[in-house]
Write a protein that holds these residues in place. Structure first.
Motif, PDB file in Angstrom:
ATOM      1  N   GLN A 179      44.025  31.526  43.600  1.00  0.00           N
ATOM      2  CA  GLN A 179      43.318  31.424  42.309  1.00  0.00           C
ATOM      3  C   GLN A 179      43.873  29.842  41.956  1.00  0.00           C
ATOM      4  N   GLU A 180      44.823  29.393  42.742  1.00  0.00           N
ATOM      5  CA  GLU A 180      45.263  27.892  42.306  1.00  0.00           C
ATOM      6  C   GLU A 180      44.651  27.094  43.127  1.00  0.00           C
ATOM      7  N   LEU A 181      43.833  27.207  44.299  1.00  0.00           N
ATOM      8  CA  LEU A 181      43.127  26.417  45.117  1.00  0.00           C
ATOM      9  C   LEU A 181      42.110  25.772  44.301  1.00  0.00           C
ATOM     10  N   LYS A 182      41.527  24.601  44.789  1.00  0.00           N
ATOM     11  CA  LYS A 182      40.491  23.839  44.333  1.00  0.00           C
ATOM     12  C   LYS A 182      39.198  24.638  44.270  1.00  0.00           C
ATOM     13  N   HIS A 183      39.080  25.216  45.352  1.00  0.00           N
ATOM     14  CA  HIS A 183      37.809  26.107  45.885  1.00  0.00           C
ATOM     15  C   HIS A 183      38.343  27.613  45.801  1.00  0.00           C
ATOM     16  N   SER A 184      38.432  28.128  44.433  1.00  0.00           N
ATOM     17  CA  SER A 184      39.002  29.574  44.437  1.00  0.00           C
ATOM     18  C   SER A 184      38.041  30.545  44.839  1.00  0.00           C
ATOM     19  N   PRO A 185      38.325  31.517  45.946  1.00  0.00           N
ATOM     20  CA  PRO A 185      37.380  32.443  46.101  1.00  0.00           C
ATOM     21  C   PRO A 185      37.446  33.616  45.141  1.00  0.00           C
ATOM     22  N   HIS A 186      36.458  34.127  44.858  1.00  0.00           N
ATOM     23  CA  HIS A 186      36.443  35.708  44.055  1.00  0.00           C
ATOM     24  C   HIS A 186      37.109  36.745  44.795  1.00  0.00           C
ATOM     25  N   ILE A 187      37.613  37.644  44.193  1.00  0.00           N
ATOM     26  CA  ILE A 187      38.753  38.694  44.815  1.00  0.00           C
ATOM     27  C   ILE A 187      37.860  40.105  44.738  1.00  0.00           C
ATOM     28  N   VAL A 188      37.962  40.728  45.912  1.00  0.00           N
ATOM     29  CA  VAL A 188      37.524  42.145  45.952  1.00  0.00           C
ATOM     30  C   VAL A 188      38.599  42.948  46.788  1.00  0.00           C
ATOM     31  N   PHE A 189      39.400  43.767  45.988  1.00  0.00           N
ATOM     32  CA  PHE A 189      40.381  44.670  46.561  1.00  0.00           C
ATOM     33  C   PHE A 189      39.942  45.460  47.334  1.00  0.00           C
ATOM     34  N   ALA A 190      40.324  45.823  48.467  1.00  0.00           N
ATOM     35  CA  ALA A 190      40.183  46.828  49.403  1.00  0.00           C
ATOM     36  C   ALA A 190      41.194  47.595  50.014  1.00  0.00           C
ATOM     37  N   THR A 191      41.744  48.581  49.534  1.00  0.00           N
ATOM     38  CA  THR A 191      42.779  49.268  49.626  1.00  0.00           C
ATOM     39  C   THR A 191      42.821  50.637  49.564  1.00  0.00           C
ATOM     40  N   ALA A 192      43.993  51.370  50.096  1.00  0.00           N
ATOM     41  CA  ALA A 192      43.935  52.840  50.237  1.00  0.00           C
ATOM     42  C   ALA A 192      44.502  53.450  48.948  1.00  0.00           C
ATOM     43  N   TYR A 193      45.239  52.355  48.177  1.00  0.00           N
ATOM     44  CA  TYR A 193      46.016  52.789  46.984  1.00  0.00           C
ATOM     45  C   TYR A 193      45.278  52.729  45.613  1.00  0.00           C
ATOM     46  N   PRO A 194      44.886  53.676  44.802  1.00  0.00           N
ATOM     47  CA  PRO A 194      44.147  53.389  43.410  1.00  0.00           C
ATOM     48  C   PRO A 194      45.312  53.055  42.296  1.00  0.00           C
ATOM     49  N   ASP A 195      46.399  53.021  42.821  1.00  0.00           N
ATOM     50  CA  ASP A 195      47.520  52.884  41.365  1.00  0.00           C
ATOM     51  C   ASP A 195      47.372  51.482  41.133  1.00  0.00           C
ATOM     52  N   TYR A 196      46.900  50.366  41.953  1.00  0.00           N
ATOM     53  CA  TYR A 196      47.096  49.068  41.635  1.00  0.00           C
ATOM     54  C   TYR A 196      45.888  48.524  40.713  1.00  0.00           C
ATOM     55  N   ALA A 197      44.894  49.275  40.546  1.00  0.00           N
ATOM     56  CA  ALA A 197      43.750  48.951  39.837  1.00  0.00           C
ATOM     57  C   ALA A 197      43.720  48.087  38.587  1.00  0.00           C
ATOM     58  N   VAL A 198      44.681  48.419  37.712  1.00  0.00           N
ATOM     59  CA  VAL A 198      44.860  47.851  36.386  1.00  0.00           C
ATOM     60  C   VAL A 198      45.355  46.408  36.689  1.00  0.00           C
ATOM     61  N   GLU A 199      46.235  46.184  37.684  1.00  0.00           N
ATOM     62  CA  GLU A 199      46.864  44.958  37.974  1.00  0.00           C
ATOM     63  C   GLU A 199      45.924  44.011  38.591  1.00  0.00           C
ATOM     64  N   ALA A 200      45.254  44.644  39.400  1.00  0.00           N
ATOM     65  CA  ALA A 200      43.990  43.901  40.305  1.00  0.00           C
ATOM     66  C   ALA A 200      43.195  43.235  39.293  1.00  0.00           C
ATOM     67  N   PHE A 201      42.642  43.874  38.114  1.00  0.00           N
ATOM     68  CA  PHE A 201      41.733  43.366  37.276  1.00  0.00           C
ATOM     69  C   PHE A 201      42.234  42.340  36.487  1.00  0.00           C
ATOM     70  N   ARG A 202      43.661  42.226  36.438  1.00  0.00           N
ATOM     71  CA  ARG A 202      44.141  40.915  35.750  1.00  0.00           C
ATOM     72  C   ARG A 202      44.184  39.564  36.572  1.00  0.00           C
ATOM     73  N   HIS A 203      43.715  40.198  37.763  1.00  0.00           N
ATOM     74  CA  HIS A 203      43.408  38.901  38.487  1.00  0.00           C
ATOM     75  C   HIS A 203      42.158  38.781  38.707  1.00  0.00           C
ATOM     76  N   GLU A 204      41.327  39.045  37.815  1.00  0.00           N
ATOM     77  CA  GLU A 204      39.996  39.006  37.715  1.00  0.00           C
ATOM     78  C   GLU A 204      39.327  39.255  38.979  1.00  0.00           C
ATOM     79  N   ALA A 205      39.470  40.481  39.086  1.00  0.00           N
ATOM     80  CA  ALA A 205      38.939  40.958  40.536  1.00  0.00           C
ATOM     81  C   ALA A 205      37.413  41.424  40.417  1.00  0.00           C
ATOM     82  N   LEU A 206      36.637  40.924  41.176  1.00  0.00           N
ATOM     83  CA  LEU A 206      35.043  41.356  40.907  1.00  0.00           C
ATOM     84  C   LEU A 206      34.985  42.910  41.347  1.00  0.00           C
TER      85      LEU A 206
END
Length: 244
Positions: free
Chosen positions: A73-100
């Motif tokens: 997110q600190e890069l000049k060309h910052s990519p969007h993020i889609v988290f792809a994981t086996a663990y549902p417990d991180y969802a709230v934190e993931a969207f704090r990183h503006e995950a799509l």
């Protein structure tokens, strides 16, 4: 035609990377330009390849997905993020990183398709905002009998059927070779809204919205008896547009 949305798949498990890359390659709008087996490689490739989107696993050794998301997110060309994981417990934190989006393993093709639609919608919105705010007062539709210049106010909706885009008014249906995305860009300054991958409607002509099935809705417009399908991916934003 718009260029494809470029993607890097990041996962420390080779089989998971290969599965997700295979599924993503089924979508014409997506181009997988790289893969990474660790967080540091993901950051390096993000700098080199400047992808539009990272499909990012969370549970990885040394540097986890949250740390990678924060770094890119600190890069000049910052990519969007889609988290792809086996663990549902991180969802709230993931969207704090503006995950799509937040995909769970094992990957479901229908859910991945919805994620792709969400990504496309975000990029189409970004492209529309990049177009100059000044728009022509008429939409030109070239046909066999000449060029018709339509006022946006008289257009009820625009729909895509196979290789033709039809522009529907109260009195006539016009056909054009322009992709729906191009028509949407030309009408961006007017009150048009995407309700489905195949439909763009004039908000000023909406009469009724009724539940259908599986979270989808049907839309009725003034001036036509047709009922248009509203994808469940668009219904929340559509209701926000329509309601006070």
């Amino acid at each position: 035609m718009n260029k494809p949305i470029t993607v890097i798949v990041v996962d420390d498990e080779r089989l998971s990377r290969e599965e997700l890359i295979y599924l993503l390659n089924q979508h014409e709008s997506i181009e997988v330009v790289g893969e990474a087996e660790s967080g540091d490689v993901a950051i390096m490739k993000s700098i080199q390849l400047q992808p539009d989107v990272l499909f990012l696993d969370i549970d990885m050794p040394k540097m986890d997905g949250m740390e990678v998301a924060k770094s890119v997110q600190e890069l000049k060309h910052s990519p969007h993020i889609v988290f792809a994981t086996a663990y549902p417990d991180y969802a709230v934190e993931a969207f704090r990183h503006e995950a799509l989006d937040y995909l769970l393993k094992p990957f479901d093709e229908e859910q991945l398709g919805e994620t792709i639609e969400r990504i496309q919608s975000r990029f189409e919105q970004t492209r529309a905002e990049a177009v100059k705010t000044s728009s022509p007062s008429k939409l030109p539709i070239e046909g066999e009998d000449g060029i018709a210049y339509l006022s946006p106010d008289e257009i009820l909706y625009v729909g895509r059927e196979e290789r033709e885009t039809k522009v529907v008014t109260r009195h006539r249906v016009y056909e054009t070779k322009l992709p729906l995305k191009d028509v949407e860009l030309r009408l961006h300054a007017y009150p048009f809204f995407r309700i489905h991958k195949s439909y763009l409607v004039n908000l000023n002509h909406i009469k009724r919205l009724t539940p259908w099935f599986n979270g989808a809705y049907q839309l009725e417009l003034q001036g036509t008896d047709e009922k248009l399908s509203v994808s469940r991916n668009y219904i929340k934003d559509l209701r926000k547009e329509l309601e006070l």
